[in-house]
Design a protein around this motif. Structure first.
Motif, PDB file in Angstrom:
ATOM      1  N   SER A   1     -42.166   9.869 -33.221  1.00 27.82           N
ATOM      2  CA  SER A   1     -41.055   9.677 -32.337  1.00 27.82           C
ATOM      3  C   SER A   1     -41.411   9.471 -31.138  1.00 27.82           C
ATOM      4  O   SER A   1     -42.366   9.580 -30.615  1.00 27.82           O
ATOM      5  CB  SER A   1     -40.395  11.077 -32.866  1.00 27.82           C
ATOM      6  N   ILE A   2     -40.145   9.205 -30.404  1.00 25.75           N
ATOM      7  CA  ILE A   2     -40.150   8.848 -28.868  1.00 25.75           C
ATOM      8  C   ILE A   2     -38.798   9.659 -28.559  1.00 25.75           C
ATOM      9  O   ILE A   2     -37.890   9.638 -29.174  1.00 25.75           O
ATOM     10  CB  ILE A   2     -39.837   7.543 -28.523  1.00 25.75           C
ATOM     11  N   LYS A   3     -39.034  10.766 -27.678  1.00 27.50           N
ATOM     12  CA  LYS A   3     -37.920  11.412 -26.982  1.00 27.50           C
ATOM     13  C   LYS A   3     -37.611  11.151 -25.608  1.00 27.50           C
ATOM     14  O   LYS A   3     -38.857  11.229 -24.865  1.00 27.50           O
ATOM     15  CB  LYS A   3     -38.194  12.944 -27.386  1.00 27.50           C
ATOM     16  N   VAL A   4     -36.438  10.971 -25.063  1.00 32.16           N
ATOM     17  CA  VAL A   4     -36.338  10.578 -23.617  1.00 32.16           C
ATOM     18  C   VAL A   4     -35.356  11.729 -23.233  1.00 32.16           C
ATOM     19  O   VAL A   4     -34.534  12.156 -23.895  1.00 32.16           O
ATOM     20  CB  VAL A   4     -35.559   9.091 -23.623  1.00 32.16           C
ATOM     21  N   TYR A   5     -35.929  12.164 -22.114  1.00 29.45           N
ATOM     22  CA  TYR A   5     -35.297  13.234 -21.380  1.00 29.45           C
ATOM     23  C   TYR A   5     -34.500  12.654 -20.258  1.00 29.45           C
ATOM     24  O   TYR A   5     -35.043  12.276 -19.138  1.00 29.45           O
ATOM     25  CB  TYR A   5     -36.164  14.264 -21.015  1.00 29.45           C
ATOM     26  N   PRO A   6     -33.151  12.319 -20.438  1.00 23.58           N
ATOM     27  CA  PRO A   6     -32.380  11.888 -19.437  1.00 23.58           C
ATOM     28  C   PRO A   6     -32.194  12.658 -18.329  1.00 23.58           C
ATOM     29  O   PRO A   6     -32.361  13.933 -18.289  1.00 23.58           O
ATOM     30  CB  PRO A   6     -31.050  11.348 -19.989  1.00 23.58           C
ATOM     31  N   HIS A   7     -31.970  12.222 -17.118  1.00 19.63           N
ATOM     32  CA  HIS A   7     -31.782  12.965 -15.876  1.00 19.63           C
ATOM     33  C   HIS A   7     -30.457  13.282 -15.531  1.00 19.63           C
ATOM     34  O   HIS A   7     -29.314  12.386 -15.882  1.00 19.63           O
ATOM     35  CB  HIS A   7     -32.135  11.974 -14.509  1.00 19.63           C
ATOM     36  N   TYR A   8     -30.396  14.501 -15.614  1.00 18.64           N
ATOM     37  CA  TYR A   8     -28.966  15.458 -15.538  1.00 18.64           C
ATOM     38  C   TYR A   8     -28.459  15.501 -13.966  1.00 18.64           C
ATOM     39  O   TYR A   8     -29.355  16.265 -13.310  1.00 18.64           O
ATOM     40  CB  TYR A   8     -28.968  16.726 -16.427  1.00 18.64           C
ATOM     41  N   ILE A   9     -27.537  15.113 -13.577  1.00 23.14           N
ATOM     42  CA  ILE A   9     -26.952  15.172 -12.695  1.00 23.14           C
ATOM     43  C   ILE A   9     -25.554  16.112 -12.779  1.00 23.14           C
ATOM     44  O   ILE A   9     -24.735  15.818 -13.247  1.00 23.14           O
ATOM     45  CB  ILE A   9     -26.582  14.000 -11.887  1.00 23.14           C
ATOM     46  N   GLU A  10     -25.610  17.337 -11.766  1.00 24.17           N
ATOM     47  CA  GLU A  10     -24.539  18.312 -11.881  1.00 24.17           C
ATOM     48  C   GLU A  10     -23.219  17.671 -11.544  1.00 24.17           C
ATOM     49  O   GLU A  10     -23.418  17.054 -10.239  1.00 24.17           O
ATOM     50  CB  GLU A  10     -24.922  19.684 -11.283  1.00 24.17           C
ATOM     51  N   PRO A  11     -22.156  17.575 -11.943  1.00 28.00           N
ATOM     52  CA  PRO A  11     -20.909  17.316 -11.550  1.00 28.00           C
ATOM     53  C   PRO A  11     -20.583  17.610 -10.132  1.00 28.00           C
ATOM     54  O   PRO A  11     -20.780  18.847  -9.978  1.00 28.00           O
ATOM     55  CB  PRO A  11     -19.796  17.566 -12.443  1.00 28.00           C
ATOM     56  N   ILE A  12     -20.105  17.260  -9.224  1.00 26.60           N
ATOM     57  CA  ILE A  12     -19.549  17.409  -8.145  1.00 26.60           C
ATOM     58  C   ILE A  12     -18.206  17.882  -7.891  1.00 26.60           C
ATOM     59  O   ILE A  12     -17.279  17.209  -8.545  1.00 26.60           O
ATOM     60  CB  ILE A  12     -19.600  16.372  -6.944  1.00 26.60           C
ATOM     61  N   HIS A  13     -17.810  18.973  -7.561  1.00 27.60           N
ATOM     62  CA  HIS A  13     -16.504  19.692  -7.578  1.00 27.60           C
ATOM     63  C   HIS A  13     -16.027  19.619  -6.199  1.00 27.60           C
ATOM     64  O   HIS A  13     -16.576  20.170  -5.314  1.00 27.60           O
ATOM     65  CB  HIS A  13     -16.289  20.961  -8.105  1.00 27.60           C
ATOM     66  N   TYR A  14     -14.792  18.753  -5.919  1.00 28.43           N
ATOM     67  CA  TYR A  14     -14.287  18.689  -4.540  1.00 28.43           C
ATOM     68  C   TYR A  14     -13.323  20.002  -4.520  1.00 28.43           C
ATOM     69  O   TYR A  14     -12.274  20.303  -5.303  1.00 28.43           O
ATOM     70  CB  TYR A  14     -13.535  17.470  -4.336  1.00 28.43           C
ATOM     71  N   SER A  15     -12.979  20.306  -3.240  1.00 30.65           N
ATOM     72  CA  SER A  15     -11.939  21.200  -3.029  1.00 30.65           C
ATOM     73  C   SER A  15     -11.317  21.146  -1.572  1.00 30.65           C
ATOM     74  O   SER A  15     -12.001  20.493  -0.875  1.00 30.65           O
ATOM     75  CB  SER A  15     -12.417  22.749  -2.902  1.00 30.65           C
ATOM     76  N   GLY A  16     -10.053  21.487  -1.711  1.00 30.47           N
ATOM     77  CA  GLY A  16      -9.356  21.253  -0.241  1.00 30.47           C
ATOM     78  C   GLY A  16      -8.787  19.949  -0.008  1.00 30.47           C
ATOM     79  O   GLY A  16      -9.363  19.010  -0.432  1.00 30.47           O
ATOM     80  N   GLY A  17      -7.718  19.970   0.564  1.00 30.04           N
ATOM     81  CA  GLY A  17      -6.954  18.793   0.919  1.00 30.04           C
ATOM     82  C   GLY A  17      -6.676  17.927  -0.176  1.00 30.04           C
ATOM     83  O   GLY A  17      -7.283  17.520  -1.167  1.00 30.04           O
ATOM     84  N   GLY A  18      -5.513  17.178  -0.117  1.00 33.81           N
ATOM     85  CA  GLY A  18      -5.084  15.963  -1.258  1.00 33.81           C
ATOM     86  C   GLY A  18      -4.640  16.624  -2.616  1.00 33.81           C
ATOM     87  O   GLY A  18      -4.723  17.853  -2.666  1.00 33.81           O
ATOM     88  N   SER A  19      -3.995  15.801  -3.020  1.00 36.24           N
ATOM     89  CA  SER A  19      -3.511  15.990  -4.432  1.00 36.24           C
ATOM     90  C   SER A  19      -4.444  15.975  -5.461  1.00 36.24           C
ATOM     91  O   SER A  19      -4.371  16.599  -6.605  1.00 36.24           O
ATOM     92  CB  SER A  19      -2.429  14.909  -4.914  1.00 36.24           C
TER      93      SER A  19
END
Length: 125
Positions: free
Chosen positions: A80-98
């Motif tokens: 087999s071949i197993k690829v471990y993708p790079h995980y990027i944590e989602p960015i949460h924005y706060s403050g201002g705007g709708s």
């Protein structure tokens, strides 16, 4: 690959070795070397700057390379071949705007607990 596969298993292994070029910049000679290594029951572990050849848990050799895509690593065996993708944590924005999404929990509960503690302290005096 320099040699035509003689069995279906060799064909699949060749394809897996060639698939490594999706993730790493490897020469034809390096791919051949990896193919022969895995064909003889070795293991290949890819990291961020190298592809390492293992015999069981023992590191036998390392091929320095550059990644061509963002992965954390891979594991290539005869089966087999197993690829471990790079995980990027989602960015949460706060403050201002709708588009702001903020969460707040426990405020009234904490205030009630504080009020109850204050009332108990006043009653004990």
């Amino acid at each position: 690959m320099n040699k035509e596969p003689e069995t279906y298993e060799e064909l699949i292994l060749q394809r897996r070795c060639i698939e490594l070029t999706k993730y790493y910049e490897l020469s034809k000679e390096e791919i051949e070397r990896i193919y022969e290594w895995v064909k003889n029951n070795g293991t290949v572990k890819g990291g961020t700057t190298s592809v390492s050849l293992y015999n069981g848990d023992i590191l036998k050799d390392t091929i320095l390379t550059r990644k061509s895509v963002s992965i954390d690593g891979l594991l290539l065996t005869k089966d087999s071949i197993k690829v471990y993708p790079h995980y990027i944590e989602p960015i949460h924005y706060s403050g201002g705007g709708s588009r702001s999404h903020s969460s707040y929990s426990g405020g009234s509960s904490n205030n009630n607990n504080n009020n109850n503690n204050n009332n108990n302290n006043n009653n004990n005096r």
